[in-house]
Write an enzyme that holds these catalytic residues in place. Structure first.
Site, short mmCIF file in Angstrom:
data_model
loop_
_atom_site.label_atom_id
_atom_site.label_comp_id
_atom_site.label_asym_id
_atom_site.label_seq_id
_atom_site.Cartn_x
_atom_site.Cartn_y
_atom_site.Cartn_z
N HIS A 56 -17.83 24.16 -28.87
CA HIS A 56 -17.16 23.92 -30.16
C HIS A 56 -17.17 22.40 -30.37
O HIS A 56 -18.24 21.80 -30.44
CB HIS A 56 -15.76 24.54 -30.08
CG HIS A 56 -15.03 24.66 -31.38
ND1 HIS A 56 -15.57 24.39 -32.59
CD2 HIS A 56 -13.74 25.04 -31.65
CE1 HIS A 56 -14.69 24.60 -33.56
NE2 HIS A 56 -13.55 24.99 -33.01
N ASP A 84 -22.77 18.61 -35.25
CA ASP A 84 -22.62 17.74 -34.08
C ASP A 84 -23.89 17.00 -33.67
O ASP A 84 -23.86 16.15 -32.80
CB ASP A 84 -22.13 18.57 -32.87
CG ASP A 84 -20.70 19.01 -33.07
OD1 ASP A 84 -19.91 18.19 -33.53
OD2 ASP A 84 -20.40 20.18 -32.77
N HIS A 130 -25.84 27.79 -34.71
CA HIS A 130 -24.48 28.01 -35.22
C HIS A 130 -24.27 29.49 -35.42
O HIS A 130 -25.19 30.20 -35.81
CB HIS A 130 -24.30 27.26 -36.55
CG HIS A 130 -22.87 27.04 -36.90
ND1 HIS A 130 -22.10 28.00 -37.50
CD2 HIS A 130 -22.07 25.98 -36.68
CE1 HIS A 130 -20.87 27.52 -37.65
NE2 HIS A 130 -20.83 26.30 -37.17
N1 CMC Z 1 -30.56 25.91 -27.67
C1 CMC Z 1 -31.41 26.87 -27.23
N2 CMC Z 1 -31.27 28.17 -27.53
C2 CMC Z 1 -30.23 28.52 -28.29
C3 CMC Z 1 -29.32 27.57 -28.78
C4 CMC Z 1 -29.52 26.23 -28.44
N3 CMC Z 1 -28.68 25.29 -28.90
N4 CMC Z 1 -28.37 28.21 -29.53
C5 CMC Z 1 -28.69 29.50 -29.49
N5 CMC Z 1 -29.81 29.71 -28.75
C6 CMC Z 1 -30.49 30.97 -28.53
C7 CMC Z 1 -29.76 31.81 -27.51
O1 CMC Z 1 -30.21 31.57 -26.20
C8 CMC Z 1 -30.07 33.20 -28.00
O2 CMC Z 1 -31.37 33.50 -27.62
P1 CMC Z 1 -31.78 35.01 -27.20
O3 CMC Z 1 -31.62 35.82 -28.45
O4 CMC Z 1 -33.18 34.91 -26.71
O5 CMC Z 1 -30.82 35.41 -26.13
C9 CMC Z 1 -30.06 33.06 -29.52
O6 CMC Z 1 -30.44 31.70 -29.76
C10 CMC Z 1 -28.73 33.37 -30.15
O7 CMC Z 1 -27.74 32.51 -29.57
P2 CMC Z 1 -26.26 32.91 -29.26
O8 CMC Z 1 -25.75 32.08 -28.13
O9 CMC Z 1 -26.15 34.40 -29.13
O10 CMC Z 1 -25.57 32.49 -30.61
P3 CMC Z 1 -24.02 32.30 -30.84
O11 CMC Z 1 -23.79 32.55 -32.29
O12 CMC Z 1 -23.23 33.07 -29.87
O13 CMC Z 1 -23.81 30.76 -30.48
C11 CMC Z 1 -23.55 28.45 -30.59
C12 CMC Z 1 -23.64 29.75 -31.40
C13 CMC Z 1 -23.17 27.31 -31.54
C14 CMC Z 1 -22.42 28.57 -29.56
C15 CMC Z 1 -24.90 28.18 -29.90
O14 CMC Z 1 -25.92 28.06 -30.86
C16 CMC Z 1 -24.84 26.95 -29.00
O15 CMC Z 1 -24.42 27.05 -27.85
N6 CMC Z 1 -25.28 25.77 -29.52
C17 CMC Z 1 -25.22 24.55 -28.77
C18 CMC Z 1 -23.78 24.04 -28.77
C19 CMC Z 1 -23.40 23.44 -30.11
O16 CMC Z 1 -24.15 22.67 -30.70
N7 CMC Z 1 -22.17 23.76 -30.57
C20 CMC Z 1 -21.64 23.21 -31.80
C21 CMC Z 1 -21.40 24.25 -32.84
S1 CMC Z 1 -21.13 23.55 -34.45
C22 CMC Z 1 -19.62 22.74 -34.37
C23 CMC Z 1 -18.48 23.65 -34.20
O17 CMC Z 1 -18.29 24.54 -35.02
O18 CMC Z 1 -17.75 23.44 -33.23
#
Ligand code: CMC
Length: 441
Positions: free
Chosen positions: A267, A362, A306
């Protein structure tokens, strides 16, 4: 005209049920009517991480994740970033309308009247270790503030809610600056209400001796960054504030829980993680190798992806432009070249394209914060200060919503059935239980 209902057939019993559709949703409580027998509890909706559950009705923030749209109370984020300042946007978020000049003057005055903190709060903060993380410090201090304002317990009283809202928005920059000074071993600087919200924050952070005049470009950049971070509908921390606040605890305790949620790297902690990641990559020539490790799952490309945005985060676009303005004053942060190269490659790479992973808010903020002179541990704090207005708007909406009750989700119990207590001597040997115990550690 098509009927706004959903017909569900339960193939276990052959019965059909008609469930009303409203605002593109069904009430999951309707599923409880679907039973196989009278003593059956009824169907539940199973939705880990609440990926497809609307937990409230809200008028605060609108997001269209597919088209990269973000609006506060109907105003587009880019419009606000171009024309508003943080306190005016906070008014809009908390009260629902943009203020006229008289109201804005009164609101600004009222917030500034609350920038000072009780001396015991200062002493309390003095007790943190020199290496305490500032998010931990502000989370603990905001929670402790509930003990200074027992009137805050009266959450159903409008005047009390208004007063705590002004106090929290007013004091967050002060305690955040105190946390920074504590880390640096510098004496705390008290608020100067002659300055703007962000100008005052900058002087509390960076004043060393004598007069301090905030740079107008940095002051304005912080206003814009604060506007962009003010709310983001039902994100992890807003949900935490609403869930904790639903017990009708005071707003300091609820906001402290929001700060805790924001602290995590998935987050608000992501901007800190982005700079660490860029520093580790070290050079543009290492970007291709880094991209491989993100694709293999070895690492995550922080600042990308996201839950809601499946397009370029509209805040990210504004921040990317802002970076150039800040660098005019601070000099260029070398990490920007690595970030731009990462973005360039990722936006063309099948892995990221297929998953619709774009830079989020971010990705560029940390680079700007670092250029201004903030240590990475302060980055999530710079998210928490402006988000306080959003948390309070969400909290107040929740308290006033007659449909809301204490948040209490259900679970699907998958544990053991009834077991009889076995005296220690007669228990199965550790070897038989090893796997089960290992699972829960
Ligand atoms: N780098 C590489 N792969 C990724 C990333 C990433 N940053 N984000 C998602 N993926 C992949 C993930 O491995 C999955 O792949 P697969 O379908 O093969 O298993 C797919 O994309 C879907 O990801 P998810 O984790 O199921 O998606 P989510 O909606 O649960 O997660 C997230 C969203 C923001 C937690 C995630 O994209 C992430 O960890 N990003 C990096 C951390 C980040 O930048 N966070 C800030 C969010 S914005 C500010 C806020 O609101 O706080």
């Amino acid at each position: 005209m098509a009927k706004e209902t959903l017909t569900i057939k339960d193939n276990r019993t052959g019965k059909t049920y008609e469930v009303p559709i409203q605002d593109g949703s069904i009430r999951t409580a309707e599923l409880r009517k679907i039973k196989v027998s009278d003593d059956d509890f009824g169907l539940l909706g199973y939705d880990p991480a609440l990926m497809n559950t609307a937990s409230c009705k809200s008028k605060v923030t609108y997001i269209d994740g597919d088209n990269g749209i973000l609006r506060y109370r109907g105003y587009d984020i880019a419009d606000l970033a171009d024309n508003s300042n943080y306190l005016e946007t906070a008014y809009l978020i908390v009260k629902g309308e943009l203020p006229d000049s008289q109201r804005l003057k009164a609101w600004t005055h009222n917030i500034k009247m609350h920038t000072m903190v009780h001396e015991n709060i200062r002493k309390f903060m003095d007790g943190f270790r020199y290496d305490a993380h500032p998010m931990g410090m502000i989370m603990g201090t905001v929670a402790a503030m509930s003990t200074f304002y027992p009137d805050a317990k009266d959450v159903e009283d409008l005047q009390s809610r208004r007063l705590q809202t002004r106090r929290l928005i007013g004091k967050l920059p002060t305690i955040s600056a105190f946390a920074y000074r504590q880390m640096r071993g510098l004496p705390f600087v008290y608020p100067d209400n002659e300055l703007s919200y962000t100008g005052n924050f900058l002087q509390m952070l960076f004043k060393i001796a004598g007069n301090y005049t905030p740079d107008p470009v940095i002051e304005r950049a912080l206003e814009v960054l604060f506007i962009l971070h003010a709310d983001h509908e039902q994100n992890c921390s807003a949900n935490a504030v609403r869930a904790v606040g639903s017990s009708l605890v005071d707003p300091y305790s609820a906001v402290a829980s929001g700060i805790g949620a924001l602290y995590g790297p998935r987050h608000g902690g992501a901007n800190e993680a982005v700079v660490q990641m860029l520093t580790k990559i070290g050079s543009v020539k290492n970007v291709a190798k880094a991209i491989k490790s993100f694709k293999s799952g070895e690492d995550r490309l922080m600042g990308f992806g996201h839950r809601i945005y499946k397009a370029y985060d509209p805040r990210g676009k504004i921040i990317k432009k802002l970076a150039d303005e800040v660098f005019e004053v601070t000099g260029k942060n070398k990490l920007i070249d690595i970030a731009l190269e990462l973005e360039r490659i990722a936006l063309q790479d099948e892995y990221f394209v297929e998953r619709r992973l774009y830079p989020n808010v971010d990705f560029y903020t940390g680079i700007i914060y670092q250029a201004i002179g903030f240590p990475t541990t302060m980055f999530p704090v710079l998210f928490a200060i402006p988000r306080t207005s959003g948390w309070l708007a969400q909290w107040s909406e929740m308290v006033r919503d007659p449909e809301q009750k204490i948040t209490r989700p259900r679970q699907l119990y998958i544990g053991e059935d009834l077991r009889e207590y076995a005296p220690i001597k007669g228990r199965p040997k550790p070897s038989d239980r090893e796997d089960k115990v290992a699972e829960v550690i």
